[in-house]
Design an enzyme around this catalytic site. Structure first.
Site, PDB file in Angstrom:
ATOM      1  N   LYS A  53       2.605   3.887   5.915  1.00 26.15           N
ATOM      2  CA  LYS A  53       3.749   3.367   5.153  1.00 26.15           C
ATOM      3  C   LYS A  53       5.003   4.153   5.505  1.00 26.15           C
ATOM      4  CE  LYS A  53       0.954   1.478   1.417  1.00 26.15           C
ATOM      5  NZ  LYS A  53       0.413   1.541   0.062  1.00 26.15           N
ATOM      6  N   GLN A  97       0.358   5.672  -4.681  1.00 29.33           N
ATOM      7  CA  GLN A  97      -0.811   5.134  -3.991  1.00 29.33           C
ATOM      8  C   GLN A  97      -2.012   5.115  -4.945  1.00 29.33           C
ATOM      9  OE1 GLN A  97      -0.743   3.793  -0.976  1.00 29.33           O
ATOM     10  NE2 GLN A  97      -2.930   3.340  -0.911  1.00 29.33           N
ATOM     11  N   ASP A 120       5.914  -2.130  -5.380  1.00 23.15           N
ATOM     12  CA  ASP A 120       4.529  -2.615  -5.317  1.00 23.15           C
ATOM     13  C   ASP A 120       4.348  -3.870  -6.179  1.00 23.15           C
ATOM     14  OD1 ASP A 120       2.475  -1.481  -3.777  1.00 23.15           O
ATOM     15  OD2 ASP A 120       2.416   0.324  -5.015  1.00 23.15           O
TER      16      ASP A 120
HETATM   17  N1  GUN Z   1      -4.123   0.952  -2.778  1.00 24.46           N
HETATM   18  C1  GUN Z   1      -4.604  -0.091  -2.057  1.00 24.46           C
HETATM   19  N2  GUN Z   1      -3.639  -1.026  -1.843  1.00 24.46           N
HETATM   20  C2  GUN Z   1      -2.523  -0.552  -2.444  1.00 24.46           C
HETATM   21  C3  GUN Z   1      -1.194  -1.063  -2.560  1.00 24.46           C
HETATM   22  O1  GUN Z   1      -0.838  -2.152  -2.082  1.00 24.46           O
HETATM   23  N3  GUN Z   1      -0.328  -0.269  -3.260  1.00 24.46           N
HETATM   24  C4  GUN Z   1      -0.695   0.922  -3.809  1.00 24.46           C
HETATM   25  N4  GUN Z   1       0.222   1.597  -4.479  1.00 24.46           N
HETATM   26  N5  GUN Z   1      -1.915   1.409  -3.726  1.00 24.46           N
HETATM   27  C5  GUN Z   1      -2.824   0.678  -3.037  1.00 24.46           C
END
Ligand code: GUN
Length: 284
Positions: A53, A97, A120
């Protein structure tokens, strides 16, 4: 006849090229978009996702920062940091996350993020807006899937769609997006009785169960569109999705590969949401 491939890698590249122009335009007006990613603990998969990311942000000219906390950090430390980031004008997006360690109240952490920085789309306010059909931030993975439908010219209106998986991250928002697009939606899960009866009826299948090669050719209606959200690691180290690609590609009209399908689109839509947040803030 073999299915056509919905190529997420190519679409991600195409979209990201357009993002560079938007970030440059924002930066020229003094609004360089910024994303802060918070990682708690040492989960290997989460470490890889977070690294990707941050690298993706840099590749399109976004400012990004990674904050890492040990697995036993007190939740108040993370909540205080989120409050600080909410007030920081250089930060347009905040992402925590998931999953968080068990001693965290995940919902409380997600609610602590300012809704206008929740790139998100997990804050209750953003989930509610999506449910009402007026989305503000759409969760990145299902948003990426919708872009793939658009790219493939897949008309969703009036179609039978089956989503396998009911997570807050993928299954539920995916179902809402399909409902908003006029599909007739069934949300299945690992306990669904006679799953095959549901999937055999479906024009569209979105598999997000986290089980390698779970969706097999006999579960798919000829001509269906099959989207594979799964990323599973096989004992030999190779990646595979939730769909038995080799078998299903002979039955479906459209299919996404793993890797190179939905995966690259997830991060791309995170970039899209962060740029969008910055544009809203800048009044663009
Ligand atoms: N863990 C798995 N997929 C995601 C996501 O799209 N966003 C976040 N914050 N955590 C995740």
């Amino acid at each position: 006849m073999a299915a056509q491939i919905l190529d997420g890698k190519a679409l991600a590249q195409e979209l990201r090229a357009g993002f560079k122009e938007r970030t440059a335009a924002l930066a020229a007006r003094g609004h360089k978009p910024g994303l802060v990613v918070i990682l708690v603990g040492e989960d290997t998969a989460s470490q890889v996702y977070v690294r990707n990311k941050v690298a993706a942000c840099e590749s399109v000219g976004l400012y990004s920062e990674k904050l890492v906390y040990p697995a036993d950090v007190k939740p108040v430390v993370v909540l205080d940091k989120i409050a600080e980031l909410n007030a920081d004008p250089r930060v347009h997006g905040i992402l925590v996350q998931l999953p968080l360690p068990a001693h965290f109240d995940e919902a409380a952490v997600l609610e602590a993020i300012a809704a206008e920085k929740d790139v998100d789309g997990f804050h209750a306010e953003n989930v509610g807006a999506l449910a009402q059909g007026n989305p503000r931030f759409i969760p990145c993975t299902p948003y990426g899937v919708m872009k793939m439908f658009e790219k493939g010219g897949v008309d969703l209106s009036g179609k039978e769609a089956v989503v396998i998986g009911r997570s807050n991250i993928v299954g539920k928002p995916m179902a809402l997006l399909l409902i908003n697009a006029g599909a007739t939606v069934t949300v299945c899960n690992s306990r669904t009785r006679d799953l095959r009866a549901h999937t055999r009826r479906a024009d569209i299948i979105v598999a997000a169960v986290g089980k390698p090669r779970f969706v097999t050719a006999d579960m798919v209606k000829p001509g269906a569109v099959v989207i594979d959200v799964g990323i599973n690691r096989l004992p030999d180290g190779r990646l595979c999705g939730d769909v038995d690609f080799e078998g299903v590609k002979e039955i479906a009209d459209w299919i996404t590969p793993v890797p190179g399908g939905v995966g690259p689109m997830t991060i791309t839509m995170l970039l899209a949401n962060t740029i969008e947040a910055a544009e809203r803030k800048a009044g663009i």
